[in-house]
Design an enzyme around this catalytic site. Structure first.
Site, PDB file in Angstrom:
ATOM      1  N   ARG A   1       0.834  -1.200   0.000  1.00  0.00           N
ATOM      2  CA  ARG A   1       0.000   0.000   0.000  1.00  0.00           C
ATOM      3  C   ARG A   1       0.872   1.255   0.000  1.00  0.00           C
ATOM      4  NH1 ARG A   1      -4.888  -1.947   0.436  1.00  0.00           N
ATOM      5  NH2 ARG A   1      -5.212  -3.814   1.692  1.00  0.00           N
ATOM      6  N   ASP A   2       0.455   2.240  -0.807  1.00  0.00           N
ATOM      7  CA  ASP A   2       1.148   3.525  -0.822  1.00  0.00           C
ATOM      8  C   ASP A   2       0.956   4.210   0.532  1.00  0.00           C
ATOM      9  OD1 ASP A   2       2.082   5.564  -3.391  1.00  0.00           O
ATOM     10  OD2 ASP A   2       1.693   6.453  -1.426  1.00  0.00           O
ATOM     11  N   ILE A   3       2.026   4.806   1.038  1.00  0.00           N
ATOM     12  CA  ILE A   3       1.977   5.425   2.366  1.00  0.00           C
ATOM     13  C   ILE A   3       1.133   6.702   2.361  1.00  0.00           C
ATOM     14  CG2 ILE A   3       3.985   6.969   2.256  1.00  0.00           C
ATOM     15  CD1 ILE A   3       4.902   5.677   4.930  1.00  0.00           C
TER      16      ILE A   3
ATOM     17  N   ASN B   1       4.817   6.484 -13.467  1.00  0.00           N
ATOM     18  CA  ASN B   1       5.416   7.801 -13.655  1.00  0.00           C
ATOM     19  C   ASN B   1       6.870   7.667 -14.095  1.00  0.00           C
ATOM     20  OD1 ASN B   1       3.061   9.134 -12.751  1.00  0.00           O
ATOM     21  ND2 ASN B   1       3.673   8.833 -10.621  1.00  0.00           N
TER      22      ASN B   1
ATOM     23  N   VAL C   1      10.446   8.032  -6.687  1.00  0.00           N
ATOM     24  CA  VAL C   1      11.267   6.889  -6.265  1.00  0.00           C
ATOM     25  C   VAL C   1      11.768   6.210  -7.535  1.00  0.00           C
ATOM     26  CG1 VAL C   1      11.349   4.707  -5.018  1.00  0.00           C
ATOM     27  CG2 VAL C   1       9.925   6.577  -4.146  1.00  0.00           C
TER      28      VAL C   1
ATOM     29  N   HIS D   1       7.793   1.340 -10.697  1.00  0.00           N
ATOM     30  CA  HIS D   1       6.633   0.827  -9.973  1.00  0.00           C
ATOM     31  C   HIS D   1       5.367   1.250 -10.689  1.00  0.00           C
ATOM     32  CE1 HIS D   1       7.928   4.704  -8.404  1.00  0.00           C
ATOM     33  NE2 HIS D   1       6.652   4.978  -8.181  1.00  0.00           N
TER      34      HIS D   1
HETATM   35  P1  5GP Z   1       6.258   8.038  -7.718  1.00  0.00           P
HETATM   36  O1  5GP Z   1       6.045   9.485  -7.318  1.00  0.00           O
HETATM   37  O2  5GP Z   1       7.738   7.712  -7.778  1.00  0.00           O
HETATM   38  O3  5GP Z   1       5.516   7.621  -8.950  1.00  0.00           O
HETATM   39  O4  5GP Z   1       5.611   7.173  -6.572  1.00  0.00           O
HETATM   40  C1  5GP Z   1       6.250   6.942  -5.365  1.00  0.00           C
HETATM   41  C2  5GP Z   1       5.189   6.608  -4.354  1.00  0.00           C
HETATM   42  O5  5GP Z   1       5.820   6.043  -3.230  1.00  0.00           O
HETATM   43  C3  5GP Z   1       4.387   7.817  -3.879  1.00  0.00           C
HETATM   44  O6  5GP Z   1       3.015   7.655  -4.215  1.00  0.00           O
HETATM   45  C4  5GP Z   1       4.638   7.831  -2.382  1.00  0.00           C
HETATM   46  O7  5GP Z   1       3.495   8.194  -1.629  1.00  0.00           O
HETATM   47  C5  5GP Z   1       5.086   6.422  -2.100  1.00  0.00           C
HETATM   48  N1  5GP Z   1       5.958   6.310  -0.945  1.00  0.00           N
HETATM   49  C6  5GP Z   1       6.978   7.142  -0.601  1.00  0.00           C
HETATM   50  N2  5GP Z   1       7.583   6.711   0.509  1.00  0.00           N
HETATM   51  C7  5GP Z   1       6.951   5.555   0.877  1.00  0.00           C
HETATM   52  C8  5GP Z   1       7.140   4.638   1.951  1.00  0.00           C
HETATM   53  O8  5GP Z   1       8.027   4.777   2.804  1.00  0.00           O
HETATM   54  N3  5GP Z   1       6.288   3.578   2.006  1.00  0.00           N
HETATM   55  C9  5GP Z   1       5.300   3.381   1.080  1.00  0.00           C
HETATM   56  N4  5GP Z   1       4.522   2.319   1.227  1.00  0.00           N
HETATM   57  N5  5GP Z   1       5.099   4.236   0.045  1.00  0.00           N
HETATM   58  C10 5GP Z   1       5.915   5.310  -0.049  1.00  0.00           C
END
Ligand code: 5GP
Length: 114
Positions: free
Chosen positions: A29-31, A87, A96, A100
């Site tokens: 799950r996204d945080i 993304n 990140v 993903h």
């Molecule tokens: P991006 O912006 O790279 O497409 O998505 C990265 C996602 O990772 C974001 O939606 C963010 O909320 C999520 N995220 C960042 N840090 C953590 C974490 O420590 N744990 C979890 N489960 N999700 C995270």
């Protein structure tokens, strides 16, 4: 394996709410959820961005999509619908740098995205 946040989650060095795992994919799950369901499907093999994929990596991306679609069916929201997003880099909103797939569901999604 490179040392991103997601690599640490895959190695269980950082906790996450894991909802699915197989030999190649971890989903958690996204945080900071952007919908009632917001799950990240992450390949265990680290690739930083979509730009780093090669011709042999179709299976890696396919596994993320198939795992997300199967999860939607299992959880019962496949027919209602959902959104998947990968993304890429700055303009794409990637934060990140370990590929993903976001699976978002449980509300009406807007289009175009913000
Ligand atoms: P991006 O912006 O790279 O497409 O998505 C990265 C996602 O990772 C974001 O939606 C963010 O909320 C999520 N995220 C960042 N840090 C953590 C974490 O420590 N744990 C979890 N489960 N999700 C995270």
């Amino acid at each position: 394996m490179s040392d991103t946040l997601f690599a640490k989650i895959i190695r269980r060095e950082i906790p996450a709410a894991i909802v699915y795992e197989d030999d190649d994919v971890l989903a958690f799950r996204d945080i900071q959820p952007q919908a009632p369901v917001h799950v990240l499907f992450v390949p265990k093999r680290a690739v930083p961005t979509l730009n780093d994929l090669g011709p042999a990596d179709g299976g890696l991306v396919g596994q993320l999509v198939l795992a997300a679609a199967a999860y939607a069916k299992r959880e019962g929201f496949a027919e209602a619908g959902y959104r998947t997003v990968i993304n890429c880099n700055g303009d794409g909103g990637q934060s990140v740098f370990h590929i993903h797939l976001h699976l978002l569901a449980g509300r009406q999604m807007g289009w175009p995205p913000g």
